[in-house]
Design an enzyme around this catalytic site. Structure first.
Site, PDB file in Angstrom:
ATOM      1  N   HIS A  96      -2.753 -71.597  18.641  1.00 15.92           N
ATOM      2  CA  HIS A  96      -2.707 -70.408  19.496  1.00 15.92           C
ATOM      3  C   HIS A  96      -3.772 -70.517  20.575  1.00 15.92           C
ATOM      4  O   HIS A  96      -4.851 -71.066  20.346  1.00 15.92           O
ATOM      5  CB  HIS A  96      -2.917 -69.139  18.658  1.00 15.92           C
ATOM      6  CG  HIS A  96      -2.617 -67.883  19.408  1.00 15.92           C
ATOM      7  ND1 HIS A  96      -3.521 -67.309  20.271  1.00 15.92           N
ATOM      8  CD2 HIS A  96      -1.501 -67.112  19.459  1.00 15.92           C
ATOM      9  CE1 HIS A  96      -2.970 -66.233  20.807  1.00 15.92           C
ATOM     10  NE2 HIS A  96      -1.751 -66.089  20.333  1.00 15.92           N
ATOM     11  N   GLU A 166       3.553 -70.029  25.115  1.00 17.88           N
ATOM     12  CA  GLU A 166       2.776 -68.844  25.462  1.00 17.88           C
ATOM     13  C   GLU A 166       1.933 -69.122  26.698  1.00 17.88           C
ATOM     14  O   GLU A 166       0.865 -69.733  26.596  1.00 17.88           O
ATOM     15  CB  GLU A 166       1.826 -68.493  24.306  1.00 17.88           C
ATOM     16  CG  GLU A 166       2.509 -68.113  23.020  1.00 17.88           C
ATOM     17  CD  GLU A 166       1.542 -67.375  22.105  1.00 17.88           C
ATOM     18  OE1 GLU A 166       1.858 -66.244  21.731  1.00 17.88           O
ATOM     19  OE2 GLU A 166       0.474 -67.912  21.800  1.00 17.88           O
TER      20      GLU A 166
END
EC number: 5.3.1.1
Length: 249
Positions: A96, A166
């Site tokens: 992430h 992302e």
């Protein structure tokens, strides 16, 4: 989206919630209609993995937000895939952008974590994405292909991997990539998988979008042919997460 790719919605709760508020959220999710053709996974803070797994309906899987690259040892503050599985969770989020940019995790370390998590039998939600300065410099493809290569080098079985695109500039900022921007990158990523892994993997691997996904933006994003679902941050702590789960309906 190809019929073989089951729509996937992940909720990343990040460092949020307490037992009371998460219990209320879980109650909302348990009462919600989850379409049979949609896979839903929630990633609570580490301290609440056990709590979430015990309270959540079995139709919703549980993920950890991170793990380390070995089974046991003198690694203070870390958790291993074996511990995650022992708490009943079946997935882990790796790479992430907050792990990369706030905690300084390298591509190499993320690749090692991916390899170990898969070897231990967890599903992996592997995150990639460019920062704003990289997009403005026109190197989005270069950045996401490099990140994807390190992940791909560590994957033997792609059936347990979901790739999450992302764009860092859209995480928690309220800025969302337009459906067209998301589709463009997803299509290029699928092309990269076809060229560098195999056509079968490119066709079957789910590529999901993360970055300020809301109940308002999810339907149009979900209609894009190469957007196979979402990794949702802030909105996954709100009742609108149910709308996002039903984005394909």
């Amino acid at each position: 989206m190809a019929p073989s790719r089951k729509f996937f919605v992940g909720g990343n709760w990040k460092m949020n919630g307490r037992k009371q508020s998460l219990g209320e959220l879980i109650g909302t999710l348990n009462a919600a209609k989850v379409p049979a053709d949609t896979e839903v996974v929630c990633a609570p803070p580490t301290a609440y993995i056990d709590f979430a797994r015990q309270k959540l309906d079995p139709k919703i899987a549980v993920a950890a937000q991170n793990c380390y690259k070995v089974t046991n040892g003198a690694f203070t503050g870390e958790i291993s895939p074996g511990m995650i599985k022992d708490c009943g969770a079946t997935w882990v989020v790796l790479g992430h952008s907050e792990r990369r940019h706030v905690f300084g995790e390298s591509d190499e370390l993320i690749g090692q974590k991916v390899a170990h998590a898969l070897a231990e039998g967890l599903g992996v939600i592997a995150c990639i994405g460019e920062k704003l300065d990289e997009r403005e410099a026109g190197i989005t493809e270069k950045v996401v292909f490099e990140q994807t290569k390190v992940i791909a080098d560590n994957v033997k079985d792609w059936s347990k991997v979901v790739l999450a695109y992302e764009p860092v500039w859209a995480i928690g900022t309220g800025k969302t990539a337009t459906p067209q921007q998301a589709q463009e990158v997803h299509e290029k990523l699928r092309g990269w998988l076809k060229s560098n892994v195999s056509d079968a993997v490119a066709q079957s691997t789910r590529i999901i979008y993360g970055g300020s996904v809301t109940g308002a933006t999810c339907k149009e994003l979900a209609s894009q042919p190469d957007v196979d679902g979402f990794l949702v941050g802030g909105a996954s702590l709100k009742p609108e997460f149910v709308d996002i789960i039903n984005a394909k309906q």
